[in-house]
Motif scaffolding. Structure first.
Motif, mmCIF file in Angstrom:
data_model
loop_
_atom_site.group_PDB
_atom_site.id
_atom_site.type_symbol
_atom_site.label_atom_id
_atom_site.label_comp_id
_atom_site.label_asym_id
_atom_site.label_seq_id
_atom_site.Cartn_x
_atom_site.Cartn_y
_atom_site.Cartn_z
ATOM 1 N N CYS A 83 0.966 -1.236 0.050
ATOM 2 C CA CYS A 83 -0.026 -0.033 0.121
ATOM 3 C C CYS A 83 1.016 1.113 0.102
ATOM 4 N N LYS A 84 0.729 1.901 -0.980
ATOM 5 C CA LYS A 84 1.963 3.080 -1.238
ATOM 6 C C LYS A 84 1.326 4.488 -0.315
ATOM 7 N N THR A 85 2.195 5.167 0.179
ATOM 8 C CA THR A 85 2.214 6.556 0.566
ATOM 9 C C THR A 85 2.801 7.503 0.082
ATOM 10 N N LYS A 86 2.262 8.451 -0.675
ATOM 11 C CA LYS A 86 2.862 9.436 -1.427
ATOM 12 C C LYS A 86 3.622 10.370 -0.507
ATOM 13 N N ILE A 87 4.845 10.607 -0.973
ATOM 14 C CA ILE A 87 5.643 11.634 -0.145
ATOM 15 C C ILE A 87 5.829 12.816 -1.070
ATOM 16 N N SER A 88 5.536 14.018 -0.725
ATOM 17 C CA SER A 88 5.630 15.184 -1.673
ATOM 18 C C SER A 88 6.072 16.312 -1.027
ATOM 19 N N LEU A 89 6.724 17.265 -1.738
ATOM 20 C CA LEU A 89 7.014 18.759 -1.173
ATOM 21 C C LEU A 89 6.038 19.750 -1.406
ATOM 22 N N SER A 90 5.956 20.665 -0.365
ATOM 23 C CA SER A 90 4.921 21.475 -0.497
ATOM 24 C C SER A 90 5.462 22.523 -1.478
ATOM 25 N N GLU A 91 4.496 22.986 -2.501
ATOM 26 C CA GLU A 91 4.789 24.060 -3.379
ATOM 27 C C GLU A 91 4.301 25.353 -3.017
ATOM 28 N N LEU A 92 3.837 25.613 -1.888
ATOM 29 C CA LEU A 92 3.023 26.809 -1.657
ATOM 30 C C LEU A 92 4.080 27.748 -1.099
ATOM 31 N N GLY A 93 5.454 27.319 -0.287
ATOM 32 C CA GLY A 93 6.000 28.554 -0.187
ATOM 33 C C GLY A 93 5.806 29.267 1.235
ATOM 34 N N ASN A 94 6.503 29.980 1.553
ATOM 35 C CA ASN A 94 6.330 30.903 2.976
ATOM 36 C C ASN A 94 5.032 31.459 3.023
ATOM 37 N N ASP A 95 4.474 32.071 2.240
ATOM 38 C CA ASP A 95 3.164 32.796 2.230
ATOM 39 C C ASP A 95 2.069 31.871 2.895
ATOM 40 N N ALA A 96 2.220 30.765 2.730
ATOM 41 C CA ALA A 96 1.216 29.750 3.136
ATOM 42 C C ALA A 96 0.812 29.984 4.556
ATOM 43 N N TRP A 97 1.704 30.225 5.428
ATOM 44 C CA TRP A 97 1.523 30.297 6.865
ATOM 45 C C TRP A 97 0.297 31.364 7.162
ATOM 46 N N VAL A 98 0.647 32.821 6.640
ATOM 47 C CA VAL A 98 -0.392 33.629 6.869
ATOM 48 C C VAL A 98 -1.634 33.395 6.002
ATOM 49 N N GLN A 99 -1.554 32.894 4.713
ATOM 50 C CA GLN A 99 -2.817 32.326 4.160
ATOM 51 C C GLN A 99 -3.756 31.373 4.687
ATOM 52 N N GLY A 100 -2.858 30.399 5.498
ATOM 53 C CA GLY A 100 -3.634 29.409 6.270
ATOM 54 C C GLY A 100 -4.308 30.136 7.493
ATOM 55 N N ALA A 101 -3.639 31.054 8.206
ATOM 56 C CA ALA A 101 -3.951 31.820 9.291
ATOM 57 C C ALA A 101 -5.411 32.566 8.803
ATOM 58 N N ALA A 102 -5.474 33.152 7.436
ATOM 59 C CA ALA A 102 -6.388 34.129 7.103
ATOM 60 C C ALA A 102 -7.857 33.068 6.878
ATOM 61 N N LEU A 103 -7.538 31.639 6.355
ATOM 62 C CA LEU A 103 -8.265 30.662 6.029
ATOM 63 C C LEU A 103 -9.209 30.252 7.282
ATOM 64 N N LEU A 104 -8.468 30.249 8.673
ATOM 65 C CA LEU A 104 -8.996 29.818 9.822
ATOM 66 C C LEU A 104 -10.133 30.689 10.121
ATOM 67 N N ALA A 105 -10.041 32.078 9.441
ATOM 68 C CA ALA A 105 -11.357 33.112 9.606
ATOM 69 C C ALA A 105 -12.200 32.978 8.467
ATOM 70 N N ILE A 106 -11.655 32.746 7.284
ATOM 71 C CA ILE A 106 -12.471 32.605 6.165
ATOM 72 C C ILE A 106 -13.723 31.498 6.231
ATOM 73 N N ASN A 107 -13.023 30.225 6.476
ATOM 74 C CA ASN A 107 -13.758 29.071 6.693
ATOM 75 C C ASN A 107 -15.017 29.267 7.911
ATOM 76 N N GLN A 108 -14.564 29.709 8.903
ATOM 77 C CA GLN A 108 -15.540 29.991 9.815
ATOM 78 C C GLN A 108 -16.784 31.105 9.499
ATOM 79 N N LEU A 109 -16.401 32.004 8.550
ATOM 80 C CA LEU A 109 -17.181 32.891 7.951
ATOM 81 C C LEU A 109 -18.463 32.270 7.167
ATOM 82 N N PHE A 110 -17.839 31.207 6.461
ATOM 83 C CA PHE A 110 -18.982 30.384 5.746
ATOM 84 C C PHE A 110 -19.663 29.344 6.427
#
Ligand SMILES: [Zn+2]
Length: 406
Positions: A366-393
């Motif tokens: 059974c395979k487990t894929k191992i990948s490298l994130s392509e998002l870069g450093n901005d993803a930390w604050v984008q993820g933080a914003a998503l904490l709020a965005i997801n709750q808004l909806f």
């Protein structure tokens, strides 16, 4: 426990509206007919809701699609500029504050530095003024902000809105959300930083096509964000994913968490430091001195420094050990590697992969894929914003909850 709202007409109306907005947000551009089929509401109900959303500027029409016959349906999309959110990352020596639209695209981002080991009040003051600074510079008003999301290292209680304990910041019981609510009367959310990154990976990155995956961050420490059945997994106290503190050596190095022999002491920067100092006498020609951070060790390895190359080889194996445990514990379809340590990936990844690819599941084919994130450093604050965005909806099912976007 939160009480559910009573099932009256208002609740049903709110639920239907929230379902339609959420479906358009995630799947737009999409036609009224497709929304109606997918959320299982009649076309007339969906059309009434959409008319209301369009008149409130929350949804707009973006043209037509190709049709197999008859009238070509008009497509709908969420107005990502309906309002703004703020995503914040608290780091050891700075806070990063980003203004985003409702798709978590960064519109403006600023860094505010403070001294390592500062009291929480100093950072909180920077956050308060930093938000104001970003809002003013972009030319909008406080009322245009719909929500704020914050990411921090350590054990974070989203429910209580506080940092319970961060050994990196040396903070305990900091009521971040309550303090900020004095200045910004909008919904404010906080989560662990790796969870925030994982959220970004789930919505914007390669996690979009995976139901069960793990983000493993490698850097000053080791952390994981765990997605199970399309949901971040938090555990009882909000601290699930403290994978850096699984014990890999019972008589091993003392960890800053109080335990001995934690993975973090073998697979993140403290290891480069301890092992570097220990091995240095055997490598008289090394350029490494007292800085054993990932960027420094990587630079040295790139110049052919044998101690640096050996350190990265050893840490690679240890990171692989951590990955095997994560894979065996959660059986994810994918492990995504993220974090500042990835700068040295060329030197440690082959050893990490060799170790990680031999796990319980691989032995059962059974395979487990191992990948490298392509998002870069901005993803930390984008993820933080998503904490709020997801709750808004969110659908407002509980007595205390309401539709956050009206
Ligand atoms: Zn530990």
């Amino acid at each position: 426990m939160d009480k559910l709202r009573i099932g009256n007409r208002d609740l049903i109306k709110d639920i239907n509206r929230a379902l339609v907005i959420e479906y358009i947000r995630v799947n737009g551009p999409i036609s009224r007919t497709d929304v109606s089929k997918k959320v299982k509401l009649s076309l007339s109900t969906v059309s009434n809701i959409v008319d209301d959303l369009i008149s409130n500027n929350l949804v707009y029409e973006v043209g037509t699609t190709t049709s197999t016959g008859g009238r070509r349906p008009i497509l709908l999309e969420l107005n990502q500029n309906f309002g703004y959110t703020v995503g914040i990352k608290i780091e050891e020596k700075q806070v990063i504050i980003a203004l985003t639209n409702l798709k978590s695209t960064i519109l403006l981002k600023k860094h505010f530095a403070f001294l390592r080991g500062s009291e929480p009040e100093i950072a909180m003051n920077l956050i308060h003024h930093g938000i104001k600074d970003v809002i003013t510079e972009y030319g909008i008003a406080n009322e245009d902000i719909l929500g704020i999301g914050i990411a921090s290292s350590g054990l974070v209680s989203g429910k209580d809105g506080k940092i319970v304990r961060s050994t990196l910041l040396n903070w305990e019981n900091v009521n971040v959300c309550e303090q900020l609510k004095k200045y910004y009367q909008v919904p404010i959310f906080i989560d662990n930083d790796v969870n925030a990154y994982t959220l970004a990976e789930f919505w914007l990155g390669i996690g979009r096509t995976h139901k069960n995956f793990i983000c493993l961050s490698v850097g000053a420490g080791i952390g994981t964000g765990i997605v199970i059945n399309n949901q971040l997994y938090y555990g009882e106290h909000g601290g699930a994913g403290e994978f850096g503190h699984i014990i890999v050596n019972i008589d091993g190095y003392q960890c800053h968490c109080g335990q001995q022999g934690c993975l973090e002491m073998y697979a993140s920067e403290p290891y480069l430091n301890i092992e570097g100092i220990y091995l240095k006498p055997h490598y008289p020609d090394t350029v490494l001195d007292d800085d054993y951070s990932f960027p420094r060790v990587h630079d040295a390895a790139a110049k052919g420094d044998e101690l640096a190359i050996e350190l990265l080889k050893r840490i690679g194996k240890n990171i692989g050990v951590g990955m095997v445990s994560a894979i065996n514990s959660f059986n994810p379809s994918m492990v995504v590697l993220v974090g500042e340590g990835m700068i040295a990936k060329d030197y440690f990844l082959p050893y990490a992969l060799k170790m990680a690819n031999q796990n319980f599941f691989s032995n059962a084919n059974c395979k487990t894929k191992i990948s490298l994130s392509e998002l870069g450093n901005d993803a930390w604050v984008q993820g933080a914003a998503l904490l709020a965005i997801n709750q808004l909806f969110q659908v407002p099912l509980y007595e205390q909850s309401e539709l956050l976007i009206k």
